[in-house]
Design an enzyme around this catalytic site. Structure first.
Site, PDB file in Angstrom:
ATOM      1  N   LYS A 227       0.802  -1.066  -0.098  1.00  0.00           N
ATOM      2  CA  LYS A 227       0.088  -0.126   0.107  1.00  0.00           C
ATOM      3  C   LYS A 227       0.886   1.288   0.012  1.00  0.00           C
ATOM      4  CE  LYS A 227      -4.467   0.651   2.351  1.00  0.00           C
ATOM      5  NZ  LYS A 227      -5.312   0.508   3.473  1.00  0.00           N
TER       6      LYS A 227
ATOM      7  N   THR B 234     -12.328   4.554  15.934  1.00  0.00           N
ATOM      8  CA  THR B 234     -13.411   4.367  16.775  1.00  0.00           C
ATOM      9  C   THR B 234     -12.848   3.381  17.820  1.00  0.00           C
ATOM     10  OG1 THR B 234     -14.937   4.919  14.974  1.00  0.00           O
ATOM     11  CG2 THR B 234     -16.001   3.851  16.870  1.00  0.00           C
TER      12      THR B 234
ATOM     13  N   PHE C  81     -16.436  11.558  11.879  1.00  0.00           N
ATOM     14  CA  PHE C  81     -17.802  11.408  11.351  1.00  0.00           C
ATOM     15  C   PHE C  81     -17.844  11.324   9.889  1.00  0.00           C
ATOM     16  CE2 PHE C  81     -17.642  13.658  15.632  1.00  0.00           C
ATOM     17  CZ  PHE C  81     -18.100  12.914  16.432  1.00  0.00           C
ATOM     18  N   LEU C  82     -16.852  11.086   9.157  1.00  0.00           N
ATOM     19  CA  LEU C  82     -16.877  11.169   7.834  1.00  0.00           C
ATOM     20  C   LEU C  82     -17.791  10.132   7.265  1.00  0.00           C
ATOM     21  CD1 LEU C  82     -14.872   8.870   6.311  1.00  0.00           C
ATOM     22  CD2 LEU C  82     -13.083  10.833   6.909  1.00  0.00           C
TER      23      LEU C  82
ATOM     24  N   ASN D 234     -23.488   7.016  15.913  1.00  0.00           N
ATOM     25  CA  ASN D 234     -23.615   5.988  14.973  1.00  0.00           C
ATOM     26  C   ASN D 234     -24.872   5.039  15.446  1.00  0.00           C
ATOM     27  OD1 ASN D 234     -21.878   6.621  13.070  1.00  0.00           O
ATOM     28  ND2 ASN D 234     -20.287   4.927  13.574  1.00  0.00           N
TER      29      ASN D 234
ATOM     30  N   GLY E 271     -35.018   0.758   3.335  1.00  0.00           N
ATOM     31  CA  GLY E 271     -34.739   0.058   2.091  1.00  0.00           C
ATOM     32  C   GLY E 271     -33.839  -1.435   2.903  1.00  0.00           C
TER      33      GLY E 271
ATOM     34  N   GLY F  83     -25.566  -0.944   6.219  1.00  0.00           N
ATOM     35  CA  GLY F  83     -24.384  -2.038   6.459  1.00  0.00           C
ATOM     36  C   GLY F  83     -23.108  -1.085   6.369  1.00  0.00           C
TER      37      GLY F  83
ATOM     38  N   CYS G 209     -19.095   0.241   9.681  1.00  0.00           N
ATOM     39  CA  CYS G 209     -18.992   1.053  10.857  1.00  0.00           C
ATOM     40  C   CYS G 209     -20.356   0.828  11.744  1.00  0.00           C
ATOM     41  CB  CYS G 209     -18.836   2.540  10.646  1.00  0.00           C
ATOM     42  SG  CYS G 209     -16.982   2.751  10.383  1.00  0.00           S
TER      43      CYS G 209
ATOM     44  N   LYS H 171     -20.486  -2.905  13.286  1.00  0.00           N
ATOM     45  CA  LYS H 171     -19.649  -3.015  14.287  1.00  0.00           C
ATOM     46  C   LYS H 171     -19.697  -2.203  15.536  1.00  0.00           C
ATOM     47  CE  LYS H 171     -15.474  -0.258  13.108  1.00  0.00           C
ATOM     48  NZ  LYS H 171     -15.427   0.554  14.040  1.00  0.00           N
TER      49      LYS H 171
HETATM   50  P1  NAD Z   1      -9.151   0.571   7.161  1.00  0.00           P
HETATM   51  O1  NAD Z   1      -9.206  -0.867   7.371  1.00  0.00           O
HETATM   52  O2  NAD Z   1      -9.690   1.148   5.625  1.00  0.00           O
HETATM   53  O3  NAD Z   1      -7.717   1.134   7.219  1.00  0.00           O
HETATM   54  C1  NAD Z   1      -6.656   0.858   8.269  1.00  0.00           C
HETATM   55  C2  NAD Z   1      -5.453   0.688   7.847  1.00  0.00           C
HETATM   56  O4  NAD Z   1      -4.504   0.560   9.137  1.00  0.00           O
HETATM   57  C3  NAD Z   1      -5.013  -0.048   6.856  1.00  0.00           C
HETATM   58  O5  NAD Z   1      -4.519   0.623   5.850  1.00  0.00           O
HETATM   59  C4  NAD Z   1      -3.905  -1.106   7.692  1.00  0.00           C
HETATM   60  O6  NAD Z   1      -2.956  -1.308   6.726  1.00  0.00           O
HETATM   61  C5  NAD Z   1      -3.408  -0.071   8.454  1.00  0.00           C
HETATM   62  N1  NAD Z   1      -2.927  -0.782   9.743  1.00  0.00           N
HETATM   63  C6  NAD Z   1      -2.977  -1.864  10.589  1.00  0.00           C
HETATM   64  N2  NAD Z   1      -2.373  -2.051  11.612  1.00  0.00           N
HETATM   65  C7  NAD Z   1      -1.292  -0.940  11.276  1.00  0.00           C
HETATM   66  C8  NAD Z   1      -0.193  -0.803  12.142  1.00  0.00           C
HETATM   67  N3  NAD Z   1       0.137  -1.591  13.032  1.00  0.00           N
HETATM   68  N4  NAD Z   1       0.636   0.237  11.627  1.00  0.00           N
HETATM   69  C9  NAD Z   1       0.261   0.908  10.528  1.00  0.00           C
HETATM   70  N5  NAD Z   1      -0.755   0.795   9.977  1.00  0.00           N
HETATM   71  C10 NAD Z   1      -1.480  -0.471  10.173  1.00  0.00           C
HETATM   72  O7  NAD Z   1      -9.951   1.291   8.406  1.00  0.00           O
HETATM   73  P2  NAD Z   1     -10.914   2.521   8.101  1.00  0.00           P
HETATM   74  O8  NAD Z   1     -12.240   2.222   7.699  1.00  0.00           O
HETATM   75  O9  NAD Z   1     -10.228   3.847   7.695  1.00  0.00           O
HETATM   76  O10 NAD Z   1     -11.305   2.842   9.846  1.00  0.00           O
HETATM   77  C11 NAD Z   1     -10.382   3.246  10.673  1.00  0.00           C
HETATM   78  C12 NAD Z   1     -10.774   3.622  11.963  1.00  0.00           C
HETATM   79  O11 NAD Z   1     -11.741   4.658  11.814  1.00  0.00           O
HETATM   80  C13 NAD Z   1     -11.968   2.510  12.532  1.00  0.00           C
HETATM   81  O12 NAD Z   1     -11.819   2.411  14.021  1.00  0.00           O
HETATM   82  C14 NAD Z   1     -13.159   2.958  12.059  1.00  0.00           C
HETATM   83  O13 NAD Z   1     -14.188   2.482  12.957  1.00  0.00           O
HETATM   84  C15 NAD Z   1     -13.115   4.229  12.265  1.00  0.00           C
HETATM   85  N6  NAD Z   1     -13.896   5.240  11.308  1.00  0.00           N
HETATM   86  C16 NAD Z   1     -14.124   4.669  10.153  1.00  0.00           C
HETATM   87  C17 NAD Z   1     -15.133   5.291   9.026  1.00  0.00           C
HETATM   88  C18 NAD Z   1     -15.360   5.151   7.656  1.00  0.00           C
HETATM   89  O14 NAD Z   1     -15.965   5.593   6.887  1.00  0.00           O
HETATM   90  N7  NAD Z   1     -14.381   4.171   7.127  1.00  0.00           N
HETATM   91  C19 NAD Z   1     -15.669   6.595   9.711  1.00  0.00           C
HETATM   92  C20 NAD Z   1     -15.329   7.019  10.845  1.00  0.00           C
HETATM   93  C21 NAD Z   1     -14.612   6.292  11.872  1.00  0.00           C
HETATM   94  C1  UGA Z   2     -21.578   6.248   8.768  1.00  0.00           C
HETATM   95  C2  UGA Z   2     -21.890   7.506   9.396  1.00  0.00           C
HETATM   96  O1  UGA Z   2     -22.736   8.152   8.528  1.00  0.00           O
HETATM   97  C3  UGA Z   2     -20.571   8.330   9.398  1.00  0.00           C
HETATM   98  O2  UGA Z   2     -21.017   9.685  10.285  1.00  0.00           O
HETATM   99  C4  UGA Z   2     -19.520   7.792  10.279  1.00  0.00           C
HETATM  100  O3  UGA Z   2     -18.468   8.433  10.423  1.00  0.00           O
HETATM  101  C5  UGA Z   2     -19.235   6.431   9.826  1.00  0.00           C
HETATM  102  O4  UGA Z   2     -20.467   5.537   9.606  1.00  0.00           O
HETATM  103  C6  UGA Z   2     -18.407   5.622  10.589  1.00  0.00           C
HETATM  104  O5  UGA Z   2     -18.202   5.729  11.534  1.00  0.00           O
HETATM  105  O6  UGA Z   2     -17.802   4.718   9.787  1.00  0.00           O
HETATM  106  P1  UGA Z   2     -21.040   5.323   6.280  1.00  0.00           P
HETATM  107  O7  UGA Z   2     -20.877   4.186   6.810  1.00  0.00           O
HETATM  108  O8  UGA Z   2     -19.714   5.699   5.391  1.00  0.00           O
HETATM  109  O9  UGA Z   2     -21.034   6.404   7.378  1.00  0.00           O
HETATM  110  O10 UGA Z   2     -22.066   5.623   5.476  1.00  0.00           O
HETATM  111  P2  UGA Z   2     -23.616   6.037   5.715  1.00  0.00           P
HETATM  112  O11 UGA Z   2     -23.871   7.146   4.836  1.00  0.00           O
HETATM  113  O12 UGA Z   2     -23.768   6.453   7.082  1.00  0.00           O
HETATM  114  O13 UGA Z   2     -24.624   4.727   5.270  1.00  0.00           O
HETATM  115  C7  UGA Z   2     -24.535   3.334   6.290  1.00  0.00           C
HETATM  116  C8  UGA Z   2     -25.679   2.425   5.753  1.00  0.00           C
HETATM  117  O14 UGA Z   2     -26.903   2.914   5.919  1.00  0.00           O
HETATM  118  C9  UGA Z   2     -25.505   2.431   4.042  1.00  0.00           C
HETATM  119  O15 UGA Z   2     -25.644   0.826   3.982  1.00  0.00           O
HETATM  120  C10 UGA Z   2     -26.619   3.162   3.628  1.00  0.00           C
HETATM  121  O16 UGA Z   2     -27.124   2.630   2.653  1.00  0.00           O
HETATM  122  C11 UGA Z   2     -27.770   2.936   4.859  1.00  0.00           C
HETATM  123  N1  UGA Z   2     -28.655   3.991   4.721  1.00  0.00           N
HETATM  124  C12 UGA Z   2     -28.302   5.288   5.279  1.00  0.00           C
HETATM  125  C13 UGA Z   2     -30.052   3.686   4.649  1.00  0.00           C
HETATM  126  O17 UGA Z   2     -30.440   2.650   4.399  1.00  0.00           O
HETATM  127  N2  UGA Z   2     -30.817   4.771   4.798  1.00  0.00           N
HETATM  128  C14 UGA Z   2     -30.604   6.016   4.923  1.00  0.00           C
HETATM  129  O18 UGA Z   2     -31.309   7.134   5.173  1.00  0.00           O
HETATM  130  C15 UGA Z   2     -29.082   6.191   5.084  1.00  0.00           C
END
Ligand code: NAD
Ligand code: UGA
Length: 462
Positions: free
Chosen positions: A35, A122, A172-173, A240, A285, A289, A292, A295
């Site tokens: 990566k 998180t 919160f993205l 969430n 719908g 899923g 986030c 879990k």
């Molecule tokens: P991800 O799985 O996409 O990315 C995690 C990255 O961490 C991977 O690239 C992995 O290789 C790297 N990694 C793992 N162990 C490591 C180590 N020891 N050293 C360096 N790199 C390492 O995860 P994500 O979706 O970006 O989520 C990250 C966190 O943010 C989670 O706790 C998630 O709950 C939270 N979060 C995610 C979202 C989202 O939309 N995906 C939004 C808000 C919060």
């Molecule tokens: C969600 C939250 O919206 C973010 O604020 C948070 O940071 C993130 O989780 C996280 O903690 O990872 P995300 O999972 O990217 O973001 O997507 P959402 O747009 O929230 O949708 C989540 C699921 O809900 C999707 O499967 C979507 O299709 C479904 N959804 C959403 C519905 O079924 N109905 C709705 O009205 C909105």
């Protein structure tokens, strides 16, 4: 400011790229060397609208670098973000082993002046103090002598060369609009007992708080909510859990609408106009899923359980969602009767549009159950069909365009509300199918248009 972001997934990479874009010098660290090599070559390992261009321009300006060497990142950053994954364990608990490994590694490399360690991942409530303890363990391992300071002591009782504080700064993205959300947040939450750490975090985010990179630069400043560590961690889970509950709520209403003959889309418009309720996240719908909601709601239930409290509402939120994911299969059985020997086409595979993320996508459960009932499953997804993501999928034939998908199908199910699905050549698709049935799992398509194209249209709660 000098920043290090550890973990370059959906959160870490977007955070690193956006912070470098607003003028900070960022080093992103990932332990996945492949990566890192890809990112060093200027390519983003994930699909996220707008990310690639910003990444390239920040790299060109010298503000963004990548490394697999944690030591390099730790010595560079005054602010160290932990942004690694925290997936669910089979019992619903959050798996914090990656956070632990990073915290220990930070401790082993910590030197120089004062640093702020930021939990962006998180993490379960209480993790701020836990990360502090692991970092101190890492320091003592390196020094091979016990750190007299012990757990819970103030940063100033740690060795002078390793003074640090921990801040919880939940993210919160949303995937699919991650760059937009980073520049246009509803709020920034900072949890810490340290005034020095909070001041540094506020300085870091000043350009975003002042809307210098926002879509609406005249909007009022972004509210910055300063709390204690645990409250910031709880804000993330509660947000969430609330959003997931709101979706489960409207899905429950949709299921009642289906029975009584009301239309949930009209009901959602009617209730959403009440400013106490709000119109967002009321799209009924096939259930929520992604990586986030599933879990995080499970982790909060698990935390409550650890403290002897049964989170009944959250458990019901999950149960409603589990059932909702199977609703389209029930609707297919109703219209096609026996599914054995039938071919079902899925429009969309990802858990939502504008992402390549397949983690906990409702399509996976659908595929599993359709296969179990003897149906052949085909799918078309604008991203999955073109990327390597489909390689890990089983039980589904991934087609390269919507017409190939329709060819020979007994029914189609709209799984993901990709914008381009609004305007497919549905007349042509209907002509290629054995039976032109459309289950619109997102109430997304224009019913009239589909019916004019020859489809039997079935929505959710309409
Ligand atoms: P991800 O799985 O996409 O990315 C995690 C990255 O961490 C991977 O690239 C992995 O290789 C790297 N990694 C793992 N162990 C490591 C180590 N020891 N050293 C360096 N790199 C390492 O995860 P994500 O979706 O970006 O989520 C990250 C966190 O943010 C989670 O706790 C998630 O709950 C939270 N979060 C995610 C979202 C989202 O939309 N995906 C939004 C808000 C919060
Ligand atoms: C969600 C939250 O919206 C973010 O604020 C948070 O940071 C993130 O989780 C996280 O903690 O990872 P995300 O999972 O990217 O973001 O997507 P959402 O747009 O929230 O949708 C989540 C699921 O809900 C999707 O499967 C979507 O299709 C479904 N959804 C959403 C519905 O079924 N109905 C709705 O009205 C909105």
């Amino acid at each position: 400011m000098r920043v290090c972001v550890i973990g370059t997934g959906y959160v870490g990479l977007v955070t690193g790229v956006c912070l470098s874009h607003i003028g900070h010098h960022v080093i992103c660290v990932d332990n996945n060397e492949e990566k890192v090599a890809l990112m060093k070559s200027g390519q983003s390992p994930i699909y996220e609208p707008g990310l690639s261009d910003l990444m390239k321009s920040s790299m060109a300006s010298g503000n963004l670098e990548f490394t697999a060497d944690l030591g390099v990142g730790v010595s560079h950053g005054d602010i160290l973000f932990i942004a690694v994954g925290t997936p669910a364990l089979p019992n619903g608990e959050s798996d914090t082993r990656y956070v632990e490994a990073v915290a220990r590694g930070i401790g082993e490399h910590l030197n120089g002046g004062y640093k702020v360690i930021v939990n962006k991942s998180t993490v379960p409530i209480g993790s701020g103090d836990w990360v502090r303890m692991i970092v101190l363990d890492g320091i003592s391992e390196r020094q091979k002598v016990p750190v007299g300071a012990g757990v819970g002591a103030s940063s100033h009782s740690a060795p002078v060369e390793a003074a640090f504080d921990v801040v919880s700064n939940p993210e919160f993205l949303r995937e699919g609009s991650a760059v937009y959300d980073t520049f246009n947040p509803d709020r920034i939450v900072l949890g810490s007992g340290s005034g020095q750490a909070i001041a540094m975090m506020k300085e870091l985010y000043t350009p975003i708080v002042e809307r210098q990179f926002a879509q609406d630069v005249d909007a009022p400043p972004v509210p910055v909510v300063v709390t204690d560590l645990s409250s910031a961690e709880m804000v993330k889970y509660a947000s969430n859990a609330f959003l997931a509950t709101k979706i489960s709520f409207i899905n429950e209403v949709a299921n009642i609408c289906d029975r009584v003959g009301a239309d949930v889309t009209q009901v959602a418009s009617g209730i959403g106009l009440d400013s106490r309720i709000g119109s967002k996240f009321l799209q009924a719908g096939i259930g929520w899923g992604g990586s986030c909601f599933p879990k995080d709601v499970s982790a909060l239930v698990h935390t409550a359980d650890d403290y002897g409290y049964e989170a009944e509402l959250l458990k019901a939120t999950i149960r409603v969602n589990d059932r909702q994911r199977l609703l389209t299969v029930e609707k297919l059985q109703k219209v096609l009767k026996i599914l054995k020997g039938k071919t079902v086409g899925l429009l969309g595979l990802t858990f939502k549009p504008d992402t390549d993320d397949m983690r906990d996508a409702p399509s996976l459960i659908m595929i599993e159950n359709l296969n179990r009932l003897g149906a052949k499953v085909k799918a078309y997804d604008p991203i999955v069909s073109q990327s390597g993501v489909s390689q890990g999928l089983s039980g589904v034939i991934v087609e390269t365009d919507p017409e190939r998908l329709a060819d020979g199908c007994d029914a189609l199910v709209l799984v993901t509300d990709w914008a381009k699905f609004k305007d497919l050549d549905y007349r042509k698709m209907a002509s290629l199918m054995n039976a032109p049935v459309m289950i619109d799992g997102r109430n997304f398509l224009d019913q009239k248009k589909l019916e004019q194209a020859g489809f039997q249209y079935i929505g959710i709660g309409r």
